[in-house]
Design an enzyme around this catalytic site. Structure first.
Site, PDB file in Angstrom:
ATOM      1  CG  HIS A 137      63.514 -35.551  17.213  1.00  0.00           C
ATOM      2  ND1 HIS A 137      64.112 -36.377  16.281  1.00  0.00           N
ATOM      3  CD2 HIS A 137      62.986 -34.524  16.504  1.00  0.00           C
ATOM      4  CE1 HIS A 137      63.957 -35.861  15.074  1.00  0.00           C
ATOM      5  NE2 HIS A 137      63.269 -34.724  15.181  1.00  0.00           N
ATOM      6  CD  GLU A 138      60.408 -31.935  17.463  1.00  0.00           C
ATOM      7  OE1 GLU A 138      61.025 -30.951  16.994  1.00  0.00           O
ATOM      8  OE2 GLU A 138      59.969 -32.853  16.740  1.00  0.00           O
TER       9      GLU A 138
ATOM     10  CG  HIS B  91      65.184 -30.445  15.663  1.00  0.00           C
ATOM     11  ND1 HIS B  91      66.060 -30.790  14.655  1.00  0.00           N
ATOM     12  CD2 HIS B  91      64.079 -31.204  15.485  1.00  0.00           C
ATOM     13  CE1 HIS B  91      65.498 -31.735  13.911  1.00  0.00           C
ATOM     14  NE2 HIS B  91      64.302 -32.007  14.389  1.00  0.00           N
TER      15      HIS B  91
ATOM     16  CD  GLU C 139      64.328 -33.718  11.321  1.00  0.00           C
ATOM     17  OE1 GLU C 139      63.951 -34.389  12.313  1.00  0.00           O
ATOM     18  OE2 GLU C 139      64.016 -32.526  11.147  1.00  0.00           O
TER      19      GLU C 139
ATOM     20  CG  ASP D 246      65.833 -39.432  14.808  1.00  0.00           C
ATOM     21  OD1 ASP D 246      64.881 -38.851  15.365  1.00  0.00           O
ATOM     22  OD2 ASP D 246      65.761 -39.904  13.657  1.00  0.00           O
TER      23      ASP D 246
HETATM   24 ZN   LIG Z   1      62.899 -33.324  13.689  1.00  0.00          ZN
END
Ligand SMILES: [Zn+2]
Length: 682
Positions: free
Chosen positions: A521-522, A525, A582, A586
């Site tokens: 997830h990070e 980003h 986000e 995900d």
């Molecule tokens: Zn996030």
């Protein structure tokens, strides 16, 4: 306010509310126990995983885990947060005894906590600790004194009118520059001041009553307090008019306006900036980022068009508001009544110790964090996390290389950016030096004030200097993680590198479904709608070919539409555009973590355990991280203002896009958990 891409809403960042006055969404009355990473008893086997996977993975847990009365939501993150809080309490109990043998930092955290817990001392001093700040406001004779007084308030943590801090220059991210940003609101974002539905109207009425009550507690007559509350609402509504909404704030081009101090002064003649800069004792500079220029023009109009008393009333309110947690019980209860009960739906105030642990973590995080790391984060955990980050990076590299929609030119840039992401794990290499911060035993408000001044000065000292990329924006015990687009690094505090996210006793499949997806997830980003606008150096620079840009936007629109369709409570939908980054993270995070798991399993096959295949355990590990009950108030608040989707849709919205999920559970092509067409960017 910093704009980092974080994993989830932790302490909800209410615009204009200082760290002190936040109502943390954390902790419960349950005893600390270790949190298991994969819980067979959480599953509801009466549900078909292909109909509603969230309910399948979490159904029994949701039934057995009602929201504790002092919480506004309760999920598996909170179980871990609770465990971390209990560890911190043990540390603070130990060091709060007045023992001359304590080290310098243990004296600071211990005495801070002791002072915060000293309710009878706080009652005895009443609101007297607020007097110097209030006097500075009341003593103003004309509007030319506003900048100097506001500077003093800002240094003490009062969040009136605007935020001032150091931030990397978006276009030269190796250097920190001064940044002035919109702020000064008591509600979560601008839209709350204009919405006309019954709930929003009622919320504003209740805020007005709350402001009046706080003034009454401070000694104003009911008539004067009621009039003051009207004034505060009027000023804030005018500020809200010139503020950006949370979706707009996610667009870096809308919050980067570097200009000379002279030009800023021309645009806001009623506020003499140099007097403000002198008051806060900032190093000199010629230019700064005025994040939202229209906001500063609007603030100028508010100061120009209102009398001095109006501004004084507004400043007195924010002074009271910021100080509320360290004032006597009547103020604390009233603050909870609006921000905890009305806004978030919690029934009871959290016990004092939980609040004091939170404030110590907020004000002395890297002092308290040292003891936490020693207790809860062994070197093996750090090494294992780093290894997983490398496995996830390898998977993302393969993923980008194999993408069909991206041209080789842009892929080269994307891979360069990926290869230069820096990994920060657990805690800082060098701890913050708190030696200049004086913590006095028995002076709760003074400690909080000095801690705010320490932090404000620390920010100012960075202006014009090279960015320190070793610095952390979260404290070690935090159950959260972030990607910083201006530094191109991922940050995983020790607090989240624990069960249920990572459990050294669990099988790889479960760990990749937990912490693996968090890492993915990070990393993703860096490549979402916001992160993709920054390059490998952390500069705001377009590295995309126009054709790839067009394709990317088209693929992202699929997510926008998907999440726009999800209803959270009543008629409140998730905002597809606000949550786009986000949701991209995900979906991408799950995909690359699954790819990484397959790589690991190829070398080290795992068997079916408890009747679940490794693939099934991966998805269950993911789904169960998000088991969460929420009050309707909190669900509404999150959907309106937070860039993170509701937990249920973080599971169902993601797995329904995953062909691997459909395969793992044998879902038919027309099952509710199989989207057609599935959305995918990364
Ligand atoms: Zn996030």
């Amino acid at each position: 306010m910093r704009r980092l891409m974080i994993l989830m809403p932790g302490v909800v960042l209410l615009a204009g509310i200082s760290a002190l006055a936040q109502n943390a969404n954390s902790a419960s009355t349950k005893p600390a126990a270790s949190v298991s990473s994969f819980d067979l008893t959480a599953i509801d086997k009466s549900v078909d995983p292909c109909d509603d996977f969230y309910l399948y993975a979490c159904g029994t847990w949701l039934k057995n885990n009602p929201i504790p009365p002092d919480q506004s939501s309760w999920g598996r993150f909170d179980e871990l947060h609770e465990r971390n809080q209990t560890i911190l309490r043990g540390i603070l109990d130990k060091y709060s005894a007045d023992n001359p043998g304590r080290s310098a930092i243990n004296q600071k955290i211990g005495d801070y906590y002791y002072s915060c817990m000293d309710e009878s001392g706080i009652e005895a001093r009443d609101a007297a600790p607020l007097k110097p700040a209030m006097d500075s406001i009341n003593a103003m004779k004309d509007k030319s004194q506003i900048p100097a007084v506001l500077g003093g308030l800002h240094r003490g943590g009062v969040k009136a009118f605007f935020d001032f801090e150091a931030q990397p220059d978006f276009k030269d991210s190796k250097v920190d520059i001064a940044t002035a940003d919109q702020g000064g609101l008591s509600l979560p974002d601008r839209d709350y001041y204009f919405k006309t539905d019954a709930k929003s109207v009622e919320l504003r009425e209740k805020l007005e009553k709350h402001v009046a009550k706080m003034f009454e507690l401070y000694g104003e007559s009911p008539e004067k307090a009621a009039a003051a509350a009207k004034t505060v609402l009027k000023v804030e509504t005018d500020l809200a008019k010139v503020s950006l909404d949370p979706t707009e704030q996610r667009d870096p081009t809308k919050i980067y306006h570097k200009m000379s101090v002279a030009d800023l002064q021309k645009a806001s003649p009623a506020f003499v900036w140099n007097q403000y800069f002198t008051s806060i004792q900032t190093p000199t500079f010629d230019s700064l980022n005025v994040a939202v220029p229209d906001f500063m023009k609007g603030m100028n109009q508010i100061i120009a068009n209102n009398d001095l008393d109006t501004v004084k009333t507004y400043l007195r309110w924010h002074t009271l508001h910021a100080a509320a947690p360290m004032l006597p019980k009547a103020f604390v209860d009233e603050n909870f009544d609006f921000y905890g009960k009305t806004l978030r739906g919690a029934k009871e105030l959290r016990p004092r110790w939980k609040r004091c642990v939170q404030y110590t973590d907020g004000d002395l995080g890297e002092a308290l964090g040292q003891a936490y790391v020693a207790e809860a984060f062994p070197p093996e955990a750090k090494a294992r996390t780093l290894q997983m980050v490398h496995e996830l990076e390898a998977a993302l590299k393969t993923d980008i290389t194999e993408l069909s929609w991206m041209t080789p030119e842009t892929k080269k840039q994307a891979l360069e950016k990926l290869s230069r992401i820096d990994n920060k794990i657990g805690y800082p290499n060098q701890w913050r030096d708190y030696s200049s911060l004086n913590i006095v035993r028995g002076d709760a408000m003074g400690n909080s004030l000095r801690a705010n001044q320490f932090e404000f000065n620390r920010q100012l000292a960075k202006i014009g200097k090279p960015v320190d990329r070793n610095e952390w924006e979260m404290t070690p015990p935090t159950v959260n993680a972030y990607y910083n687009p201006l530094e191109n690094n991922v940050n995983f505090p020790a607090g989240i590198l624990q069960p249920p996210f990572y459990d050294y006793k669990a099988d790889d499949a479960v760990n990749f479904g937990g912490i693996g997806v968090v890492i993915g997830h990070e990393l993703t980003h860096g490549f979402d709608d916001e992160g993709s606008q920054f390059d490998a150096d952390g500069n705001l620079r377009n590295w995309w070919t126009p054709k790839d840009q067009e394709q990317f936007t088209k693929l992202e629109d699929c997510f926008v539409k998907e999440y726009d369709g999800f209803v959270v409570v009543d008629d409140v939908h998730i905002k597809g555009k606000l949550t786009l980054g986000e949701n991209t993270a995900d979906n991408g995070g799950l995909r690359i973590s699954h790819m990484a798991l397959l790589d690991v399993l190829a070398a080290n096959p795992e068997k079916t355990i408890d009747g679940y295949t490794p693939d099934q355990r991966f998805f269950l590990g993911y789904g169960q991280v998000w088991c969460e009950n929420q009050t309707p108030q909190t669900a509404r608040l999150q959907a309106l203002s937070d860039p993170h989707s509701d937990a249920k849709y973080r599971v169902n919205g993601v797995v329904s896009n995953s062909p691997d999920f459909a395969k793992a559970f044998g879902c038919k092509p027309n099952a509710p958990m199989v989207r057609n067409p599935a959305c995918r960017v990364w």
